[in-house]
Design a protein around this motif. Structure first.
Motif, PDB file in Angstrom:
ATOM      1  N   GLY A 150       0.808  -1.214   0.000  1.00 46.18           N
ATOM      2  CA  GLY A 150       0.000   0.000   0.000  1.00 46.18           C
ATOM      3  C   GLY A 150       0.839   1.259   0.000  1.00 46.18           C
ATOM      4  O   GLY A 150       0.535   2.220  -0.705  1.00 46.18           O
ATOM      5  N   GLY A 151       1.913   1.270   0.785  1.00 46.92           N
ATOM      6  CA  GLY A 151       2.786   2.437   0.832  1.00 46.92           C
ATOM      7  C   GLY A 151       3.432   2.724  -0.502  1.00 46.92           C
ATOM      8  O   GLY A 151       3.550   3.885  -0.924  1.00 46.92           O
ATOM      9  N   SER A 152       3.856   1.660  -1.201  1.00 46.43           N
ATOM     10  CA  SER A 152       4.468   1.840  -2.517  1.00 46.43           C
ATOM     11  C   SER A 152       3.478   2.416  -3.510  1.00 46.43           C
ATOM     12  O   SER A 152       3.794   3.346  -4.265  1.00 46.43           O
ATOM     13  CB  SER A 152       4.999   0.496  -3.025  1.00 46.43           C
ATOM     14  OG  SER A 152       5.526   0.626  -4.324  1.00 46.43           O
ATOM     15  N   LEU A 153       2.251   1.886  -3.511  1.00 51.62           N
ATOM     16  CA  LEU A 153       1.255   2.349  -4.484  1.00 51.62           C
ATOM     17  C   LEU A 153       0.808   3.774  -4.164  1.00 51.62           C
ATOM     18  O   LEU A 153       0.557   4.570  -5.084  1.00 51.62           O
ATOM     19  CB  LEU A 153       0.057   1.399  -4.498  1.00 51.62           C
ATOM     20  CG  LEU A 153      -0.828   1.456  -5.745  1.00 51.62           C
ATOM     21  CD1 LEU A 153       0.004   1.231  -7.001  1.00 51.62           C
ATOM     22  CD2 LEU A 153      -1.929   0.407  -5.665  1.00 51.62           C
ATOM     23  N   VAL A 154       0.709   4.118  -2.887  1.00 54.25           N
ATOM     24  CA  VAL A 154       0.388   5.496  -2.515  1.00 54.25           C
ATOM     25  C   VAL A 154       1.464   6.443  -3.036  1.00 54.25           C
ATOM     26  O   VAL A 154       1.171   7.538  -3.542  1.00 54.25           O
ATOM     27  CB  VAL A 154       0.242   5.629  -0.987  1.00 54.25           C
ATOM     28  CG1 VAL A 154       0.209   7.101  -0.576  1.00 54.25           C
ATOM     29  CG2 VAL A 154      -1.022   4.938  -0.508  1.00 54.25           C
TER      30      VAL A 154
END
Length: 401
Positions: A369-373
């Motif tokens: 999730g952090g990467s995609l954000v």
């Protein structure tokens, strides 16, 4: 030749259409053909998803690139030919139908190509598409002397290379990649060789529209892939805040790339710099292949929220970040010759691409999730900056609004 009015005639002479024809847009037949390519692209993207979910993403990239080349090259040749010689008579439509059938045969052979390295069905489908294209070029040659030498060179070149593709099926497996590289290089060389006898006709704004529509198709595949990922995540663990966040970011990335794409002055570039057409057209293999891979990356990223994949979070993040980086860099590079200080200049695109490429490392502390954000935030910021730069560069009007 002006607007096509030959529908319903049994046969017309395949004269070149005017390269400055007003109001030239994609025909209904071209849009129908695109739908068959949607099927083929969905198949190769699905196989890339399987590879990523099983932790074998690196092994799936090579067959993906090879099969996607066949899809892209067939679509590109159909598109540029139609831009110059679409007569829309019965013969043209039937030969186009044959090309559509070839696409579907190729699509049916995708699982065997990825799973067992068996490219028989892919090659047969490709041969059907290319054979129909040869027939179209022979029609151009028979229509008159204007583009006869160019047409014959295309017909002969495509035929000879196609014989090579068929013979490639007889080669041992260890020569598969090397033979592909050689034959793909020859495919790319045929139009360049044919153009030395006289450039074929094509309409710059029509080509720009066709490429834009193909990009939309690929972005649409990404939306569908994200939905598939949501379904998998829901089946595994139900609704969660992280799932909503990741799914929303996937949509933002797709929308931002669409926005960035349509900021590019492709029609103006092709109209003013026809000498750049081959470089522009060929470079879009990277763009389109990256957009196709992006769909697989988004599906895996969303699905990873609800389940346990064999691939690490960093690899899953890279499955999104690398395609986005390639799109940003290549889209900027192919339009750079027409830079006028507005829109998405290298000062915006290249730093943004560098930051996107680093976002997979956000998965170490924050998960997928952090990467995609991070990717969604960079793409959104790029759109905002590009729109602001475009507006500030426009001449202001003295009249009040």
């Amino acid at each position: 030749m002006t607007a096509v009015t030959t529908s319903g005639l049994p046969h017309v002479r395949m004269r070149p259409r005017s390269s400055d024809e007003s109001g030239r847009v994609s025909s209904p037949l071209e849009l129908l053909v695109d739908l068959t390519f949607v099927v083929a692209i969905a198949q190769v993207a699905r196989e890339l998803v399987h590879g990523a979910e099983a932790g074998h993403l690196a092994e799936a990239v090579l067959p993906y690139g090879m099969v996607f080349f066949a899809i892209w090259w067939a679509w590109m040749n159909f598109t540029w030919f139609a831009s110059g010689y679409d007569t829309d008579d019965v013969s043209y439509r039937l030969l186009t139908l044959a090309q559509m059938a070839g696409v579907l045969v190729l699509a049916a052979g995708v699982p065997a190509a990825f799973g067992a390295g068996d490219y028989t069905a892919v090659t047969i489908g490709y041969a059907v598409m290319r054979g129909a294209q040869v027939a179209q070029w022979l029609r151009v040659a028979a229509a008159g002397p204007e583009h006869r030498r160019t047409a014959l060179r295309n017909a002969v070149g495509v035929t000879l290379v196609q014989v090579g593709w068929v013979l490639r099926l007889l080669l041992p497996d260890h020569l598969g990649v090397a033979s592909f590289v050689v034959l793909a290089g020859l495919e790319l060389a045929v139009p360049l060789w044919a153009a030395r006898a006289g450039g074929p006709g094509w309409h710059p704004h029509h080509i720009a529209e066709r490429y834009g529509l193909f990009a939309i198709i690929l972005l649409g595949e990404s939306v569908l892939a994200a939905v598939n990922g949501v379904q998998e995540a829901l089946a595994e663990g139900g609704v969660s805040l992280e799932l909503v966040l990741v799914a929303g970011c996937a949509l933002v990335v797709v929308f931002a790339l669409w926005w960035i794409w349509w900021l590019q002055p492709a029609g103006e570039l092709l109209e003013s710099r026809r000498d750049l057409s081959y470089r522009w057209g060929y470079a879009h293999y990277v763009v389109f292949a990256a957009l196709g891979a992006l769909g697989a990356g988004l599906e895996v990223s969303v699905a990873a929220v609800g389940g346990h994949l064999r691939a690490s979070d960093v690899v899953v993040g890279a499955a999104v970040a690398v395609p986005v980086t390639l799109v940003l860099v290549v889209v900027w590079a192919v339009h750079a010759p027409l830079r006028d200080g507005r829109r998405t200049s290298g000062r915006l695109m290249l730093p943004a691409a560098a930051v996107v490429l680093a976002t997979p490392f956000l998965a170490l502390p924050f998960g997928v999730g952090g990467s995609l954000v991070g990717v969604a935030a960079v793409c959104s910021a790029l759109v905002v900056a590009a729109v602001a730069a475009d507006r500030s560069a426009r001449p202001t009007s003295a009249e009040p609004h």
